[in-house]
Write an enzyme that holds these catalytic residues in place. Sequence first.
Site, mmCIF file in Angstrom:
data_model
loop_
_atom_site.group_PDB
_atom_site.id
_atom_site.type_symbol
_atom_site.label_atom_id
_atom_site.label_comp_id
_atom_site.label_asym_id
_atom_site.label_seq_id
_atom_site.Cartn_x
_atom_site.Cartn_y
_atom_site.Cartn_z
ATOM 1 N N CYS A 17 21.966 -23.950 -88.612
ATOM 2 C CA CYS A 17 21.605 -23.851 -87.195
ATOM 3 C C CYS A 17 21.648 -25.234 -86.535
ATOM 4 O O CYS A 17 22.731 -25.771 -86.328
ATOM 5 C CB CYS A 17 20.253 -23.167 -87.044
ATOM 6 S SG CYS A 17 19.948 -22.539 -85.375
ATOM 7 N N HIS A 46 21.698 -18.218 -90.063
ATOM 8 C CA HIS A 46 20.583 -18.479 -90.990
ATOM 9 C C HIS A 46 20.765 -17.648 -92.261
ATOM 10 O O HIS A 46 20.202 -16.554 -92.381
ATOM 11 C CB HIS A 46 19.247 -18.119 -90.328
ATOM 12 C CG HIS A 46 18.801 -19.081 -89.286
ATOM 13 N ND1 HIS A 46 17.995 -20.167 -89.554
ATOM 14 C CD2 HIS A 46 19.067 -19.130 -87.953
ATOM 15 C CE1 HIS A 46 17.766 -20.838 -88.447
ATOM 16 N NE2 HIS A 46 18.409 -20.232 -87.453
ATOM 17 N N GLU A 80 19.410 -17.963 -95.045
ATOM 18 C CA GLU A 80 18.178 -17.816 -95.831
ATOM 19 C C GLU A 80 17.504 -16.466 -95.612
ATOM 20 O O GLU A 80 16.744 -15.993 -96.475
ATOM 21 C CB GLU A 80 17.193 -18.949 -95.514
ATOM 22 C CG GLU A 80 16.600 -18.945 -94.121
ATOM 23 C CD GLU A 80 17.397 -19.752 -93.107
ATOM 24 O OE1 GLU A 80 16.804 -20.223 -92.115
ATOM 25 O OE2 GLU A 80 18.628 -19.889 -93.297
#
Length: 542
Positions: free
Chosen positions: A378, A514, A516
């Site tokens: 990001c 993202h 994750e």
Amino acid sequence: MTRYIFVTGGVVSSLGKGIASASLAAILEARGLKVTMLKLDPYINVDPGTMSPFQHGEVFVTHDGAETDLDLGHYERFIRTTMTQNNNFTTGRIYEHVLRKERRGDYLGATIQVIPHITDEIKRRIIKGAGDADVALVEIGGTVGDIESQPFLEAIRQLRVEVGSKRAMLMHLTLVPYIATAGETKTKPTQHSVKELRSIGLQPDVLICRSDHPVDASSRRKIALFTNVEERAVISLEDVDTIYKIPGVLHAQGLDDFVVERFGLQCNSADLSEWDKVVDAKLNPEQEVTIAMVGKYMELLDAYKSLIEAMSHAGITNRTKVNLRYIDSEDIENQGTSLLEGADAILVPGGFGLRGVEGKITAVQYARENKVPYLGICLGMQVAVIEFARNVMGWKDANSTEFDRNSGHPVVGLITEWADATGAVETRTEASDLGGTMRLGAQDCQIVAGSKVHDCYGKDVITERHRHRYEVNNNLLPQLMDAGLVVSGRSEDGALVEVVESKDHPWFVACQFHPEFTSTPRDGHPLFSGFVKAALAQKNKA
């Protein structure tokens, strides 16, 4: 029909309701049941999207673009169910909806009250969020006794009566402190916490006793006697060296058997072999790497909860112990890049605002010039582009319009128009509200064959979740690419830059999304796994 397990916490906050709930859900899922989870947050914010990371921690983004509590990240890491906007709501969201209905005249002039209007809306959303699951675990945020949570507790009291005892049960987490000087555990806080629950009409069916020591059988018998809970349903849950042990800990004490019997469910016995493999890989690594994580919110690591877990998952899939060295980007601004020395790789996560950005840019420069593996996420991608523009292109005033609206080379700017997950076009300006106005949720990304990121995913098209309102400026992109910036991923329509890489670097990948949010302990994530492999190669080269 759906069965409900309501989960509350008492004595103190941060007992781990989310982890305990998700662990029970994982066991029930391992028995072949369809499981989902909900988180009910008592705060008055509509959602956590505009809350400070220092106060709230991470904002977890769901597949459908909801900005939610970080506990939903735990839910998705423990069970296979994908969370949606229906799996998390707040007091603010409830009141907003009820007041909108009142303004429309939907209540036909009635006096709007907490009971029944607010509690009815809470119950409606619980039932909707549960969907067609066999079992729905519903976690109530906060601590029993807080004034903010009273409408939620009243709503679940009503719902338990409405669906009946065969379809609803209450699991209460409580603290059982160990007094070292006396050499004994104290059950009185638990007794008082249950007394508080019973005063509002809620009798726990299960007690999860959190402690840093085992809660012995005599203490559990005493707790059962004074709280009117079956002794077999008083569960000891002491601190463990990895949270992925907890499904096994709860299963060993028969919690899932108790739940299944109570609900009259017919299902298989639990197969926790996947979790055994995860724990074994976590606790018995064969290699070790050190990764410098340069962020803005290091005072509260919960701000990076999913990212820290994703790095742990990458360690599990590579049988590698990943040591994260947490570095505040402002410290790099003040102390220089010596803080990065000795790291096998550098990770720069997302964030908002000007503070600490120059430290992140310096970290990118160090990684690029010293050929240290780099992963930017990001804002970590945006600062990578800014660093390239400044130090490779020579545009010393290059910046993002988020930080300098008067930059002569705004290589990153506000996205003014894009298509959302449904294909609808969304537009934004600098004057738009901050809440709920970002590019959010799962988006497809086209990956360039032969790139580092393609090597990781092994796919031409991937789907990842987003949470941002700034992007690489397409007007300056051709010049950046001519100078050697590699664009290896674009949005489905080709309009937005999603991934950049650095030519002549062993492993330099920065993504706007993202990853994750989709990493799990059982499956890991290809991008983080590739990053750890690059860190291992860097360490072995040294």
